[in-house]
Design an enzyme around this catalytic site. Structure first.
Site, PDB file in Angstrom:
ATOM      1  N   GLU A 176       9.771  18.243 -24.085  1.00  0.00           N
ATOM      2  CA  GLU A 176       9.011  18.543 -23.065  1.00  0.00           C
ATOM      3  C   GLU A 176       9.080  19.686 -22.607  1.00  0.00           C
ATOM      4  O   GLU A 176       8.801  20.975 -21.963  1.00  0.00           O
ATOM      5  CB  GLU A 176       9.074  17.658 -22.026  1.00  0.00           C
ATOM      6  CG  GLU A 176       8.876  16.011 -22.454  1.00  0.00           C
ATOM      7  CD  GLU A 176       7.081  16.618 -22.277  1.00  0.00           C
ATOM      8  OE1 GLU A 176       6.243  16.696 -22.087  1.00  0.00           O
ATOM      9  OE2 GLU A 176       6.495  14.987 -22.255  1.00  0.00           O
TER      10      GLU A 176
ATOM     11  N   HIS B  14       8.435   9.432 -26.652  1.00  0.00           N
ATOM     12  CA  HIS B  14       7.448   9.611 -25.996  1.00  0.00           C
ATOM     13  C   HIS B  14       7.053  11.167 -26.668  1.00  0.00           C
ATOM     14  O   HIS B  14       6.817  11.992 -27.063  1.00  0.00           O
ATOM     15  CB  HIS B  14       7.154   9.855 -24.719  1.00  0.00           C
ATOM     16  CG  HIS B  14       6.006  10.550 -24.197  1.00  0.00           C
ATOM     17  ND1 HIS B  14       4.692  10.376 -23.472  1.00  0.00           N
ATOM     18  CD2 HIS B  14       6.072  11.832 -23.352  1.00  0.00           C
ATOM     19  CE1 HIS B  14       4.181  11.448 -22.918  1.00  0.00           C
ATOM     20  NE2 HIS B  14       5.250  12.260 -23.083  1.00  0.00           N
TER      21      HIS B  14
ATOM     22  N   GLU C  20      -4.894  17.753 -11.186  1.00  0.00           N
ATOM     23  CA  GLU C  20      -5.039  17.329 -12.779  1.00  0.00           C
ATOM     24  C   GLU C  20      -6.524  17.436 -11.994  1.00  0.00           C
ATOM     25  O   GLU C  20      -7.260  16.548 -13.377  1.00  0.00           O
ATOM     26  CB  GLU C  20      -4.551  16.289 -13.062  1.00  0.00           C
ATOM     27  CG  GLU C  20      -4.529  16.821 -14.950  1.00  0.00           C
ATOM     28  CD  GLU C  20      -4.060  15.876 -15.442  1.00  0.00           C
ATOM     29  OE1 GLU C  20      -2.562  15.846 -15.154  1.00  0.00           O
ATOM     30  OE2 GLU C  20      -5.067  15.206 -16.596  1.00  0.00           O
TER      31      GLU C  20
ATOM     32  N   ARG D 125      -2.909  21.430 -14.098  1.00  0.00           N
ATOM     33  CA  ARG D 125      -2.105  21.154 -14.411  1.00  0.00           C
ATOM     34  C   ARG D 125      -2.551  19.948 -16.004  1.00  0.00           C
ATOM     35  O   ARG D 125      -1.126  19.903 -16.833  1.00  0.00           O
ATOM     36  CB  ARG D 125      -2.357  18.959 -13.446  1.00  0.00           C
ATOM     37  CG  ARG D 125      -0.780  18.662 -13.733  1.00  0.00           C
ATOM     38  CD  ARG D 125      -0.322  17.775 -12.469  1.00  0.00           C
ATOM     39  NE  ARG D 125       0.747  17.051 -13.637  1.00  0.00           N
ATOM     40  CZ  ARG D 125       1.468  15.980 -12.715  1.00  0.00           C
ATOM     41  NH1 ARG D 125       0.850  15.877 -11.242  1.00  0.00           N
ATOM     42  NH2 ARG D 125       2.111  15.311 -12.419  1.00  0.00           N
TER      43      ARG D 125
ATOM     44  N   HIS E 148      -0.237  16.785 -26.122  1.00  0.00           N
ATOM     45  CA  HIS E 148      -0.222  15.076 -25.928  1.00  0.00           C
ATOM     46  C   HIS E 148      -1.793  14.369 -26.148  1.00  0.00           C
ATOM     47  O   HIS E 148      -1.566  12.756 -26.092  1.00  0.00           O
ATOM     48  CB  HIS E 148       0.017  14.238 -24.296  1.00  0.00           C
ATOM     49  CG  HIS E 148       1.534  14.811 -23.857  1.00  0.00           C
ATOM     50  ND1 HIS E 148       2.187  16.349 -23.954  1.00  0.00           N
ATOM     51  CD2 HIS E 148       1.925  14.735 -22.572  1.00  0.00           C
ATOM     52  CE1 HIS E 148       2.766  16.172 -23.373  1.00  0.00           C
ATOM     53  NE2 HIS E 148       2.950  15.170 -22.540  1.00  0.00           N
TER      54      HIS E 148
ATOM     55  N   ARG F  35       0.706  -0.820  -0.199  1.00  0.00           N
ATOM     56  CA  ARG F  35      -0.260   0.210   0.332  1.00  0.00           C
ATOM     57  C   ARG F  35       0.770   0.831   0.073  1.00  0.00           C
ATOM     58  O   ARG F  35       0.333   2.733   0.903  1.00  0.00           O
ATOM     59  CB  ARG F  35      -0.869  -0.052   0.968  1.00  0.00           C
ATOM     60  CG  ARG F  35      -2.270  -1.071   1.325  1.00  0.00           C
ATOM     61  CD  ARG F  35      -3.489  -0.427   1.985  1.00  0.00           C
ATOM     62  NE  ARG F  35      -3.932  -1.879   2.161  1.00  0.00           N
ATOM     63  CZ  ARG F  35      -3.424  -3.015   2.962  1.00  0.00           C
ATOM     64  NH1 ARG F  35      -3.238  -3.430   3.773  1.00  0.00           N
ATOM     65  NH2 ARG F  35      -4.844  -3.501   2.557  1.00  0.00           N
TER      66      ARG F  35
ATOM     67  N   LYS G  51       6.966  23.202 -13.927  1.00  0.00           N
ATOM     68  CA  LYS G  51       6.792  22.417 -12.985  1.00  0.00           C
ATOM     69  C   LYS G  51       6.181  22.348 -11.954  1.00  0.00           C
ATOM     70  O   LYS G  51       4.778  21.780 -11.778  1.00  0.00           O
ATOM     71  CB  LYS G  51       6.934  20.661 -13.872  1.00  0.00           C
ATOM     72  CG  LYS G  51       6.057  19.706 -13.455  1.00  0.00           C
ATOM     73  CD  LYS G  51       6.308  18.953 -14.265  1.00  0.00           C
ATOM     74  CE  LYS G  51       4.995  16.990 -13.987  1.00  0.00           C
ATOM     75  NZ  LYS G  51       5.377  16.253 -14.761  1.00  0.00           N
TER      76      LYS G  51
ATOM     77  N   HIS H  96      -0.147  11.027 -27.335  1.00  0.00           N
ATOM     78  CA  HIS H  96      -0.707   9.746 -26.778  1.00  0.00           C
ATOM     79  C   HIS H  96      -1.093   9.275 -28.373  1.00  0.00           C
ATOM     80  O   HIS H  96      -0.616   7.853 -28.137  1.00  0.00           O
ATOM     81  CB  HIS H  96      -1.694   9.602 -25.916  1.00  0.00           C
ATOM     82  CG  HIS H  96      -0.790  10.221 -24.367  1.00  0.00           C
ATOM     83  ND1 HIS H  96      -1.689  10.537 -23.307  1.00  0.00           N
ATOM     84  CD2 HIS H  96       0.897  10.415 -24.713  1.00  0.00           C
ATOM     85  CE1 HIS H  96      -0.431  11.111 -22.270  1.00  0.00           C
ATOM     86  NE2 HIS H  96       0.986  11.138 -22.966  1.00  0.00           N
TER      87      HIS H  96
ATOM     88  N   LYS I 265       2.892  11.803 -11.520  1.00  0.00           N
ATOM     89  CA  LYS I 265       1.987  10.727 -12.034  1.00  0.00           C
ATOM     90  C   LYS I 265       3.318   9.242 -12.279  1.00  0.00           C
ATOM     91  O   LYS I 265       4.433   9.159 -12.582  1.00  0.00           O
ATOM     92  CB  LYS I 265       1.973  11.094 -13.436  1.00  0.00           C
ATOM     93  CG  LYS I 265       1.291  12.407 -13.131  1.00  0.00           C
ATOM     94  CD  LYS I 265       0.716  12.885 -15.050  1.00  0.00           C
ATOM     95  CE  LYS I 265      -0.226  13.581 -15.305  1.00  0.00           C
ATOM     96  NZ  LYS I 265      -0.568  14.356 -16.334  1.00  0.00           N
TER      97      LYS I 265
ATOM     98  N   ASN J 191      -0.402  19.270 -20.943  1.00  0.00           N
ATOM     99  CA  ASN J 191      -0.739  17.613 -21.899  1.00  0.00           C
ATOM    100  C   ASN J 191      -0.760  18.679 -23.061  1.00  0.00           C
ATOM    101  O   ASN J 191      -1.489  18.043 -24.086  1.00  0.00           O
ATOM    102  CB  ASN J 191      -2.072  16.770 -21.404  1.00  0.00           C
ATOM    103  CG  ASN J 191      -2.079  16.764 -20.122  1.00  0.00           C
ATOM    104  OD1 ASN J 191      -0.970  15.500 -20.050  1.00  0.00           O
ATOM    105  ND2 ASN J 191      -3.112  16.560 -19.755  1.00  0.00           N
TER     106      ASN J 191
END
Ligand code: NAD
Ligand code: GLY
Length: 377
Positions: A202, A282, A254, A258, A265, A138, A244, A269, A160, A262
């Protein structure tokens, strides 16, 4: 060069998981600002991670070969019992198969909550190691030691974590913050040019939608950055982490702001998914996505020719791809629909208004389909 410290300040979040980003040359060997003669082990003590805990270093083949002994020697030299788990290089490692391999290893070594994980590598290692840390028992402590430019400026910061699924990128994951991010730009010396440009994509993103002065700096200095100039690299890493962290501080999970990160993206993606995560990186996919996002911003009247041209030019100058690859609009739309941030009809798009300013807009897939159809002819 003095070690720079940036705080990811999550004191306003439900749980205060604030942590430092430490940036410097030799940050690992020299110590992370934890006192004279420090070292990573001193940092671990001062950060509250139990000094009797063991370190489980998750890395990839290339990083293990290049730098494994450096990290191992420092940890072992400081009396920290260290175990390495080495994964194959590449995006396909961010999978259930390798996550399961990590769980098996952690169970076999009887890893406890007083132990900690070190994610030592690029974004792939950071994402899967972070998710293993988030879910095993956990949640156990973990530290990010990024070794690619992309990981320095983006993936190691902000919590993330996750893996890909055949149905889409990063579909399985969690927000789980590291205890610290230790950035040593010296690792970038062994990174090949394509990987450096991949991370630079990025960096361009931050300037394009959040900071016009930074974007201008990148336009004027991309040659020295992409020639591994130490000072320029140190500057863009620090500036990117500041930008960031500033966003994550305001919106850790997000819920709104946030999503600006993206930018590029949505199509990016989709491009990665259509390539099956092979033969495209990426940052390269994001570069294509940023040009597309700039074009659609102009089509919607949010942006000007000038912004589109500046985004496209810096991407091309950096050796990053700018052309949309030859898939059909249907393929792009289906791949976009697998993104975790979309409903069936529309997607939250980050538009660029002018360099350094953004706007969110829900766009219908029908609209995007028609636009793709128009520009792909
Ligand atoms: P990567 O982790 O695959 O690393 C790229 C290659 O560089 C690998 O082959 C690796 O072995 C090699 N490498 C790493 N460090 C090196 C070094 N110092 N010298 C020589 N070679 C080295 O790729 P990446 O671009 O770092 O990360 C991409 C991943 O990051 C994607 O999965 C993407 O989804 C994820 N990402 C996550 C976030 C986030 O917020 N969590 C943000 C952006 C991207
Ligand atoms: N890379 C996007 C984010 O961290 O939110």
């Amino acid at each position: 060069m003095p070690i720079k410290k940036i705080l990811v300040d999550l004191s306003n979040s439900i749980k205060d998981d604030s942590y430092p980003i430490l940036i410097g040359s030799g940050v690992i060997c020299r110590g992370a600002g934890a006192g004279p003669g420090g070292g990573i082990a001193d940092f671990l003590k001062s950060s509250g991670i139990k000094d009797r805990g063991r370190a489980f270093v998750i890395t990839c083949g290339t990083v293990e070969r290049l730098y494994g002994s450096v990290l191992r020697d420092f940890l072992e030299g400081a009396g920290v019992n260290t175990v390495f788990f080495t994964l194959p290089d590449g995006e396909t490692t961010k999978s259930l198969k390798y996550l399961s391999y990590l769980y098996d290893g952690l169970v076999e070594k009887r890893v406890e909550r007083s132990d900690f994980i070190i994610a030592f590598g690029g974004g792939v290692v950071g994402d899967i190691a972070g998710y293993a840390a988030a879910t095993y028992l956990r949640g156990i402590n973990f530290i990010q030691i990024p070794t690619t430019l992309l990981a320095d400026v983006d993936s190691s910061v902000g919590g993330k974590t996750g893996i890909d699924h055949a149905g889409g990128k990063n579909l399985i994951g969690a927000f789980y913050q590291p205890k610290a991010v230790l950035i040593d730009a010296d690792f970038l010396n062994s990174l090949d040019k394509r990987e450096l440009a991949n991370g630079f994509s990025e960096v361009i993103k931050y300037g394009a939608v959040l900071d016009k002065n930074f974007f201008s700096y990148l336009e004027h200095n991309y040659k020295s950055i992409l020639s591994y100039d130490k000072n320029s690299l140190a500057h863009i890493i620090e500036k990117s982490c500041l930008i960031k962290a500033g966003v994550v501080n305001k919106d850790e999970k997000e819920a709104g702001l946030r999503s600006v990160l993206n930018f590029g993206h949505s199509l990016g993606h989709a491009v990665e998914t259509l390539y099956n995560y092979e033969n495209i990186k990426h940052g390269e996919a994001v570069a294509i996505g940023m040009v597309f996002a700039a074009m659609i911003s102009k089509e919607l009247g949010a942006s000007s020719d000038e912004s589109v041209n500046r985004v496209k030019t810096i991407i091309e100058n950096s050796g990053l791809p700018a052309e949309i690859p030859a898939f059909t609009p249907e393929q792009f739309i289906n791949a976009m629909k697998s993104d975790k941030k979309v409903d069936d009809k529309s997607i939250k798009f980050v538009l660029i208004k002018e360099i350094g300013r953004f706007e969110f807009k829900m766009l219908d897939f029908g609209y995007i389909y028609n636009f793709l159809n128009k520009i792909l002819k």
